[in-house]
Enzyme design. Structure first.
Site, PDB file in Angstrom:
ATOM      1  CB  CYS A 122      -0.935  -0.008   1.208  1.00 56.87           C
ATOM      2  SG  CYS A 122      -2.162  -1.305   1.097  1.00 56.87           S
TER       3      CYS A 122
HETATM    4  N1  LIG Z   1      -2.497  -5.829   1.877  1.00 60.62           N
HETATM    5  C1  LIG Z   1      -3.054  -4.796   2.458  1.00 60.62           C
HETATM    6  O1  LIG Z   1      -2.812  -4.544   3.626  1.00 60.62           O
HETATM    7  C2  LIG Z   1      -4.048  -3.909   1.713  1.00 60.62           C
HETATM    8  C3  LIG Z   1      -4.781  -2.972   2.449  1.00 60.62           C
HETATM    9  C4  LIG Z   1      -5.700  -2.175   1.796  1.00 60.62           C
HETATM   10  C5  LIG Z   1      -5.851  -2.290   0.419  1.00 60.62           C
HETATM   11  N2  LIG Z   1      -5.110  -3.178  -0.296  1.00 60.62           N
HETATM   12  C6  LIG Z   1      -5.339  -3.263  -1.732  1.00 60.62           C
HETATM   13  O2  LIG Z   1      -6.112  -4.425  -2.000  1.00 60.62           O
HETATM   14  C7  LIG Z   1      -5.733  -5.001  -3.250  1.00 60.62           C
HETATM   15  C8  LIG Z   1      -5.338  -6.456  -3.058  1.00 60.62           C
HETATM   16  O3  LIG Z   1      -4.191  -6.502  -2.224  1.00 60.62           O
HETATM   17  P1  LIG Z   1      -3.765  -7.826  -1.452  1.00 60.62           P
HETATM   18  O4  LIG Z   1      -2.747  -7.386  -0.465  1.00 60.62           O
HETATM   19  O5  LIG Z   1      -4.945  -8.572  -0.973  1.00 60.62           O
HETATM   20  O6  LIG Z   1      -3.089  -8.659  -2.642  1.00 60.62           O
HETATM   21  P2  LIG Z   1      -2.601 -10.192  -2.602  1.00 60.62           P
HETATM   22  O7  LIG Z   1      -1.475 -10.281  -3.548  1.00 60.62           O
HETATM   23  O8  LIG Z   1      -2.410 -10.633  -1.186  1.00 60.62           O
HETATM   24  O9  LIG Z   1      -3.841 -11.002  -3.162  1.00 60.62           O
HETATM   25  C9  LIG Z   1      -4.351 -10.826  -4.440  1.00 60.62           C
HETATM   26  C10 LIG Z   1      -4.898 -12.153  -4.924  1.00 60.62           C
HETATM   27  O10 LIG Z   1      -5.534 -11.921  -6.187  1.00 60.62           O
HETATM   28  C11 LIG Z   1      -5.277 -13.020  -7.044  1.00 60.62           C
HETATM   29  N3  LIG Z   1      -5.498 -12.550  -8.410  1.00 60.62           N
HETATM   30  C12 LIG Z   1      -4.769 -11.689  -9.132  1.00 60.62           C
HETATM   31  N4  LIG Z   1      -5.351 -11.462 -10.327  1.00 60.62           N
HETATM   32  C13 LIG Z   1      -6.475 -12.210 -10.358  1.00 60.62           C
HETATM   33  C14 LIG Z   1      -7.489 -12.410 -11.317  1.00 60.62           C
HETATM   34  N5  LIG Z   1      -7.476 -11.757 -12.483  1.00 60.62           N
HETATM   35  N6  LIG Z   1      -8.474 -13.262 -11.023  1.00 60.62           N
HETATM   36  C15 LIG Z   1      -8.506 -13.920  -9.838  1.00 60.62           C
HETATM   37  N7  LIG Z   1      -7.565 -13.764  -8.879  1.00 60.62           N
HETATM   38  C16 LIG Z   1      -6.570 -12.915  -9.131  1.00 60.62           C
HETATM   39  C17 LIG Z   1      -3.859 -13.418  -6.704  1.00 60.62           C
HETATM   40  O11 LIG Z   1      -3.600 -14.754  -7.071  1.00 60.62           O
HETATM   41  C18 LIG Z   1      -3.842 -13.220  -5.182  1.00 60.62           C
HETATM   42  O12 LIG Z   1      -4.218 -14.393  -4.501  1.00 60.62           O
HETATM   43  C19 LIG Z   1      -4.617  -4.119  -3.789  1.00 60.62           C
HETATM   44  O13 LIG Z   1      -5.164  -3.175  -4.655  1.00 60.62           O
HETATM   45  C20 LIG Z   1      -4.092  -3.431  -2.546  1.00 60.62           C
HETATM   46  O14 LIG Z   1      -3.515  -2.180  -2.841  1.00 60.62           O
HETATM   47  C21 LIG Z   1      -4.220  -4.012   0.334  1.00 60.62           C
END
Ligand SMILES: NC(=O)c1ccc[n+]([C@@H]2O[C@H](COP(=O)([O-])OP(=O)(O)OC[C@H]3O[C@@H](n4cnc5c(N)ncnc54)[C@H](O)[C@@H]3O)[C@@H](O)[C@H]2O)c1
Length: 484
Positions: A286
């Site tokens: 983030c």
């Molecule tokens: N990690 C955090 O603390 C946090 C906090 C707030 C917001 N976010 C936002 O949330 C979003 C996700 O982050 P995250 O940390 O959960 O990511 P992550 O990498 O932990 O998980 C994402 C998942 O999506 C899957 N994926 C990717 N493309 C795909 C598709 N086309 N179809 C199906 N599955 C797919 C991946 O295999 C993975 O399992 C990002 O935009 C991030 O900026 C993250």
């Protein structure tokens, strides 16, 4: 064959949206979650407590299989919660995106990284949205939760979903709601208010109804664009304040003032001051990335956001500063960086979590090894640290050949690592012997489960970037402790 007139068709589709709303209100809706990572998994598990069926889709088959077996890959989501939801058949995981056609509401939680050029990389969002568009039918609500620049929901998703003759409000609803999970923190998902902005009033209202079933407070805003910007403001606020406090710490060290003592004293003010703490740089999915989505979008419109760029520069330079501190500390013991044995303690990007994405530890380790040091690490939350230097720019000063990047473990075995672009280290057990064998310990993340008293007693030299060795421990320490 029955011919449905245009008017009759829209009356039928309007019913589909009414039905959708009723199914969400009555808690009988089927919920789809796309992307089962740090954001998607906790959300899916929470939805499974409120609705009879949650379908979690992820492109990673290993992740899908692990979850289907009732095991969690996220430290904040206990295995038992996943096992219970799977066992009760309320949570089904799959790589088959066509299952989303059977969902009433679909929430997208896929990654939004940056390109090497630092431009937004929306390929995951595009991929997920395309799969949803292929399965979209009248009577569905789609919500984007992935952090992104203002306008993504309106400009990228809406036209995609409207491609097959389906219409917003008549056939489907679309909204943005930023995720605010804070890995490692004690805030329960239910207690974190949810901001919701739809592409239409109806979209906002129905999305608020959906989130109202899993969180205590929902805050609607006037548009998806506003909701997208809310998240970017929150993360920009953190990036800029971390940048400010990092620079402040450097300034204090030039003046010979203890920045930690100053921050602690300033934090006694009950209003108008919020303490931030210096560290080796920012990491995670983030803080280092999201504000650049905002500055990129602003730049598209001819506006330069100087605060974001400046904070990004300061934070990005912190790993190099840490390496300089290590070099100076070794120098004070008449030791060179080359061939010194350095133990990193804490490689996660922040305290008490296991996430190493964008961790400053990777930049620090890389720079230390490029200068010829042997490096090992201890992190009880990260048993294995994978490096993929393909993601890294070629800024590394090449004092030694990349093939000579060496680890302390390897040094102990009198051999050299020959890995080049990919690399891996394993966490070493923290023992008095390991500490005694180390020229310098570098603390990059402060975990509750690490024995800092042992480090203070058995190490010779410590560079502490997280104030992990307390003043009390420092007073009786054998080690010389250098702080940021
Ligand atoms: N990690 C955090 O603390 C946090 C906090 C707030 C917001 N976010 C936002 O949330 C979003 C996700 O982050 P995250 O940390 O959960 O990511 P992550 O990498 O932990 O998980 C994402 C998942 O999506 C899957 N994926 C990717 N493309 C795909 C598709 N086309 N179809 C199906 N599955 C797919 C991946 O295999 C993975 O399992 C990002 O935009 C991030 O900026 C993250």
């Amino acid at each position: 064959m029955t011919l449905i007139t245009g008017q009759a068709a829209s009356a039928q589709a309007a019913t589909a949206i009414d039905e959708l709303e009723a199914r969400i209100r009555d808690r009988v809706a089927t919920i789809g979650v796309v992307g089962l990572g740090y954001v998607g998994l906790p959300l899916a598990v929470e939805f499974a407590k409120a609705y009879p069926k949650v379908i979690g889709c992820d492109m990673n088959p290993d992740r899908v299989e692990m979850l289907a077996g009732g095991r969690s890959h996220i430290a904040d989501v206990p295995h038992a919660e996943v096992a219970e939801a799977v066992g009760a058949e309320r949570f089904l995981t799959s790589t088959d995106m066509s299952l989303l056609g059977g969902c009433d509401a679909i929430v997208i939680c896929v990654p939004t990284p940056l390109e090497k050029s630092k431009d937004p990389d929306l390929s995951y969002v595009r991929g997920a949205a395309k799969a949803i568009a292929d399965a979209l039918r009248p009577g569905q609500l789609v919500i984007l939760e992935s952090t992104t620049y203002p306008g993504t929901t309106d400009e990228l998703l809406l036209p995609l979903f409207a491609q097959n003759g389906l219409q917003l409000d008549r056939d489907f609803l679309l909204a943005f709601s930023p995720e605010r999970v804070d890995p490692g923190s004690t805030y329960a998902l239910r207690d974190i208010p949810k901001v919701v902005g739809g592409c239409s009033e109806r979209s906002t209202a129905v999305a608020c109804e959906l989130y109202g079933s899993i969180v205590n407070s929902v805050h609607p805003v006037s548009s998806a664009r506003v909701a997208e910007t809310v998240k970017l403001l929150e993360n920009t606020f953190r990036l800029v304040n971390i940048g400010l406090i990092n620079e402040f710490a450097l300034l204090c060290s030039h003046l010979g003032i203890d920045s930690g003592e100053v921050i602690g004293a300033a934090a006694t003010k009950p209003f108008g001051f919020m303490p931030f703490f210096p560290g080796p740089g920012v990491g995670g999915h983030c803080i280092p990335l999201d504000p650049l989505y905002l500055s990129w979008k602003a730049q598209q419109q001819g506006f330069i956001s100087r605060f974001i760029d400046l904070a990004d520069q300061i934070n990005s330079q912190m790993p190099a500063h840490v390496v300089e501190l290590v070099m100076d500390a070794l120098n004070s013991r008449a030791k060179a960086m080359r061939d010194s044995r350095i133990l990193i303690v804490g490689v996660a990007y922040k305290n008490d979590i296991d996430d190493t994405r964008q961790s400053p530890a990777i930049a620090v380790i890389d720079r230390l090894r490029a200068r010829g040091a042997y490096v090992a690490y201890h992190d009880p939350l990260v048993p294995v640290l994978d490096f993929d230097f393909h993601d890294w720019p070629e800024w590394r000063p090449r004092v030694t050949l990349p093939s000579e990047r060496r680890s302390l473990r390897v040094a102990n075995h009198r051999a050299f690592s020959r890995r080049r672009r990919y690399d891996m280290l394993e966490s070493m057990e923290l023992t008095p012997k390991l500490l005694a064998d180390t020229d310098c310990v570098v603390i990059l993340a402060k975990h509750r489960s690490v024995d800092y008293a042992m480090i203070a007693q058995h190490a010779d030299l410590v560079v502490d970037t997280r104030d992990a060795i307390s003043a009390e421990l420092r007073a009786s320490a054998r080690a010389q402790v250098v702080r940021l």
